[in-house]
Design a protein around this motif. Structure first.
Motif, PDB file in Angstrom:
ATOM      1  N   ARG B  92       0.854  -1.179   0.000  1.00 41.73           N
ATOM      2  CA  ARG B  92       0.000   0.000   0.000  1.00 41.73           C
ATOM      3  C   ARG B  92       0.890   1.230   0.000  1.00 41.73           C
ATOM      4  N   LEU B  93       0.272   2.387  -0.164  1.00 44.62           N
ATOM      5  CA  LEU B  93       1.068   3.611  -0.200  1.00 44.62           C
ATOM      6  C   LEU B  93       1.071   4.241   1.190  1.00 44.62           C
ATOM      7  N   ILE B  94       2.147   5.003   1.482  1.00 43.85           N
ATOM      8  CA  ILE B  94       2.274   5.598   2.808  1.00 43.85           C
ATOM      9  C   ILE B  94       1.324   6.775   2.982  1.00 43.85           C
ATOM     10  N   GLY B  95       1.015   7.081   4.210  1.00 40.53           N
ATOM     11  CA  GLY B  95       0.091   8.167   4.527  1.00 40.53           C
ATOM     12  C   GLY B  95       0.789   9.504   4.711  1.00 40.53           C
ATOM     13  N   ARG B  96      -0.017  10.546   4.817  1.00 37.25           N
ATOM     14  CA  ARG B  96       0.438  11.904   5.134  1.00 37.25           C
ATOM     15  C   ARG B  96       1.375  12.515   4.096  1.00 37.25           C
ATOM     16  N   VAL B  97       1.433  11.934   2.899  1.00 39.30           N
ATOM     17  CA  VAL B  97       2.120  12.610   1.795  1.00 39.30           C
ATOM     18  C   VAL B  97       1.189  12.589   0.588  1.00 39.30           C
ATOM     19  N   THR B  98       1.343  13.568  -0.282  1.00 38.04           N
ATOM     20  CA  THR B  98       0.530  13.582  -1.488  1.00 38.04           C
ATOM     21  C   THR B  98       1.189  12.704  -2.544  1.00 38.04           C
ATOM     22  N   VAL B  99       0.394  12.383  -3.535  1.00 43.23           N
ATOM     23  CA  VAL B  99       0.911  11.593  -4.649  1.00 43.23           C
ATOM     24  C   VAL B  99       2.095  12.316  -5.291  1.00 43.23           C
ATOM     25  N   ARG B 100       1.969  13.632  -5.433  1.00 38.48           N
ATOM     26  CA  ARG B 100       3.055  14.384  -6.068  1.00 38.48           C
ATOM     27  C   ARG B 100       4.330  14.323  -5.237  1.00 38.48           C
ATOM     28  N   GLU B 101       4.189  14.485  -3.911  1.00 40.50           N
ATOM     29  CA  GLU B 101       5.369  14.452  -3.036  1.00 40.50           C
ATOM     30  C   GLU B 101       6.054  13.085  -3.094  1.00 40.50           C
ATOM     31  N   LEU B 102       5.238  12.045  -3.046  1.00 40.69           N
ATOM     32  CA  LEU B 102       5.788  10.686  -3.044  1.00 40.69           C
ATOM     33  C   LEU B 102       6.494  10.370  -4.366  1.00 40.69           C
ATOM     34  N   LEU B 103       5.784  10.637  -5.444  1.00 38.60           N
ATOM     35  CA  LEU B 103       6.340  10.322  -6.760  1.00 38.60           C
ATOM     36  C   LEU B 103       7.543  11.220  -7.069  1.00 38.60           C
ATOM     37  N   GLY B 104       7.471  12.469  -6.614  1.00 38.10           N
ATOM     38  CA  GLY B 104       8.580  13.404  -6.816  1.00 38.10           C
ATOM     39  C   GLY B 104       9.850  12.891  -6.152  1.00 38.10           C
ATOM     40  N   PHE B 105       9.682  12.350  -4.943  1.00 38.62           N
ATOM     41  CA  PHE B 105      10.828  11.793  -4.224  1.00 38.62           C
ATOM     42  C   PHE B 105      11.416  10.602  -4.979  1.00 38.62           C
ATOM     43  N   VAL B 106      10.547   9.696  -5.407  1.00 38.42           N
ATOM     44  CA  VAL B 106      11.000   8.501  -6.112  1.00 38.42           C
ATOM     45  C   VAL B 106      11.723   8.881  -7.406  1.00 38.42           C
ATOM     46  N   ARG B 107      11.114   9.802  -8.126  1.00 44.45           N
ATOM     47  CA  ARG B 107      11.681  10.235  -9.398  1.00 44.45           C
ATOM     48  C   ARG B 107      13.080  10.827  -9.194  1.00 44.45           C
TER      49      ARG B 107
END
Lengths: 242, 322
Positions: B92-107
């Motif tokens: 599952r995906l982690i909480g308290r971050v937005t999709v943009r923040e999460l994907l931005g970090f990964v990218r």
């Protein structure tokens, strides 16, 4: 990249402010109560300083142990495994997460020291204040590594238990509540080998007007290396199961 | 093993790989080679060893014996170099971050690594990535508050964020409804069509059929069939033709399309991959008394393949393997 990882984890942390608030209630209360109990046998300024350092350190341990539990809770949702599949070095992730855990120690450290100065009349020179605050923060690093290592290795419930045992046990044994000079000789000897006693000693020596001892720093560094290795091992292992 | 082309062309190579959990042998002497630029399905029932295979492929698990080579190096090094993107099973995906923040970090993690190792592939811009995964409108949403289908598309975006040489998806559609499944496959196909190498596991034959250039069927930790979707289907009897026998049984197994046959109670039952040809041949032979043609569902046919697979020794197709 470690900066970006820390930023992401800090964002997650700061959006759950209840956790930060919790981390300062217990040490602050205990400091105000303990100081009036006179456990150090020094009811004057020395006692107030001693227990200020002790309770700030106690709060810091509680805060890092909470970070360990948070990591254990990240495992079942697959976040640790996902991190492991990104091009990040394990050491990078572990150090990043340890630094995040250390940030959480700031509220209890600062609030207890503030209470020391404002409520219990602790007076130190500017340089001493700066040194005490810095040492209380930096010195927690080995325990932060231990806490996140436990988080990677254990389930949420186990991490909570282990965290509690370390929180209470290490604090007591390390002399954060009662000076180890009041312990029986053999226990006092044992206590000086623990990371928490050496952690407190860094600051107590400063408040006594000395520099931290080399032995103390070396003992802490040895624990830091050991716990960091455990944390990296735990991180690499934790990705297997979930 | 062809020495000269292995380094460049092969994305994945398993050689005699074994992995046990206690007494249970999850992967049993697996040999498998995947070529770059293809979409490959790892097809098998639950417990066939698909996730263990993928775990070893990604360096999360160590094989007991044998070697796994990923993009010409060890799995761990390939992952560390940012050359692989993965969507592990049931995360599952982690909480308290937005999709943009999460994907931005990964990218960013991929972008920094790609730059550091001087890899040619350009990491796509964040907007492009979200566009490709059809999650642009989810950018500001909290990552743990998405529907199953939305979350899987975000997880796929995480897998392809670094423009990796190989994307590995472990049962990406499990638990999704038909619409969410369709949307996810549209996105995955888009990635594959742009030249990406995709390896996915599934226990739906239909998904493997629709989205893979090559299907590797595994059961009890072994490859039981391997080839293009047509190769597999040719070997999977889709229909049963039955008729009353008059006199001694003719040689049924040489009839066109027939894979296997049973005779009993005065009736012959032929399992065939091409019922039209079988019926025509039967008509020519005059064997059409009480003739009946029944369809077998694709899933049933697949079960026949995996469970009878060990008995029916040679159903291996060479087609996509070379």
């Amino acid at each position: 990249m470690i900066v970006h990882y820390i930023r992401l984890e800090m964002v997650r942390l700061l959006r759950d402010p209840g956790y930060l608030v919790m981390s300062l209630i217990s040490p602050l209360t205990m400091y105000l109560v303990f100081n009036s109990l006179d456990l150090t046998g020094d009811s004057g300024h020395g006692g107030a300083v001693y227990s200020m350092v002790g309770m700030a350190g106690f709060g810091a341990i509680g805060a890092v142990m909470g970070s360990g539990v948070a990591i254990a809770e990240d495992k079942p949702i697959g976040w640790i495994r996902q991190l492991r599949l990104l091009p990040l070095r394990p050491l990078e992730v572990v150090v990043g997460r340890a630094l995040c855990a250390m940030v959480v120690t700031l509220p209890p450290i600062l609030s207890v020291c503030l209470a020391g100065a404002l409520v219990n009349g602790v007076s130190l020179g500017i340089g001493q204040w700066a040194a005490v605050l810095a040492l209380l923060w930096v010195g927690i690093a080995p325990i932060a590594a231990l806490a996140i290592g436990l988080g990677y290795l254990l389930t949420g419930q186990q991490a909570q238990m282990a965290g509690l045992v370390c929180y209470m046990g290490l604090s007591l044994l390390g002399g954060l509540w009662v000076p180890i000079s009041k312990f029986p000789g053999w226990l006092e000897h044992l206590a000086t080998a623990t990371p928490i006693n050496r952690y407190g000693e860094l600051s107590w020596r400063v408040t006594d007007g000395d520099a931290p001892s080399l032995t103390g720093v070396l003992v802490l560094a040895a624990w830091a290396a050991l716990f960091a290795a455990v944390a990296v091992y735990g991180y690499r292992r934790s990705a297997r199961s979930a | 093993m062809t020495v000269q082309t292995t380094e460049t062309a092969s994305a994945v190579e398993f050689a005699g790989v074994t992995k046990s959990y206690g007494a249970v042998r999850a992967v049993d002497g697996l040999d498998l080679r995947l070529v770059r630029g293809t979409s490959v399905a790892l097809l098998g029932p639950n417990g066939a060893g698909k996730s263990t295979t993928i775990g070893m492929l990604l360096g999360l698990l160590q094989p007991d014996s044998g070697t796994v080579t990923l993009l010409g190096t060890t799995p761990e090094q390939a992952v560390r170099a940012g050359r692989v993107g993965a969507m592990p099973q049931s995360g599952r995906l982690i909480g308290r971050v937005t999709v943009r923040e999460l994907l931005g970090f990964v990218r960013l993690a991929y972008a920094k690594k790609t730059k550091a190792v001087g890899r040619a592939a350009a990491v796509p811009a964040l907007g492009e990535l979200m566009e490709a995964a059809r999650i642009t409108e989810l950018a500001g949403r909290k990552a743990d508050q998405l529907s199953g289908g939305q979350a899987q598309r975000v997880r796929f975006a995480i897998a392809m964020a670094g423009a990796p040489d190989l994307v590995v998806l472990d049962e990406p559609t499990t638990g999704l409804d038909i619409e969410a499944r369709r949307e996810l496959w549209t996105v995955v196909r888009g990635y594959a069509d742009r030249g990406g190498t995709v390896l996915f596991s599934t226990h739906y034959l239909e998904e493997a059929d629709d989205h893979a250039d090559r299907i590797v069927v595994i059961d009890r930790g072994r490859v039981v069939a391997d080839g293009t979707s047509d190769d597999i289907k040719r070997r999977v009897p889709g229909r049963t033709v039955s008729f009353d026998l008059a006199g001694p049984a003719p040689s049924l197994e040489v009839l066109p399309g027939v894979v296997s046959s049973e005779v009993g109670g005065g009736r012959a039952r032929l399992h065939t991959t091409d019922s039209d040809a079988t019926v025509l041949a039967l008509a020519e032979a005059g064997c059409i008394r009480n003739l009946e043609v029944a369809g077998a569902r694709l899933e049933e046919a697949f079960l026949t393949l995996t469970h009878a697979g060990t008995a029916r020794a040679e159903i291996r197709a060479e087609g996509g393997a070379r």
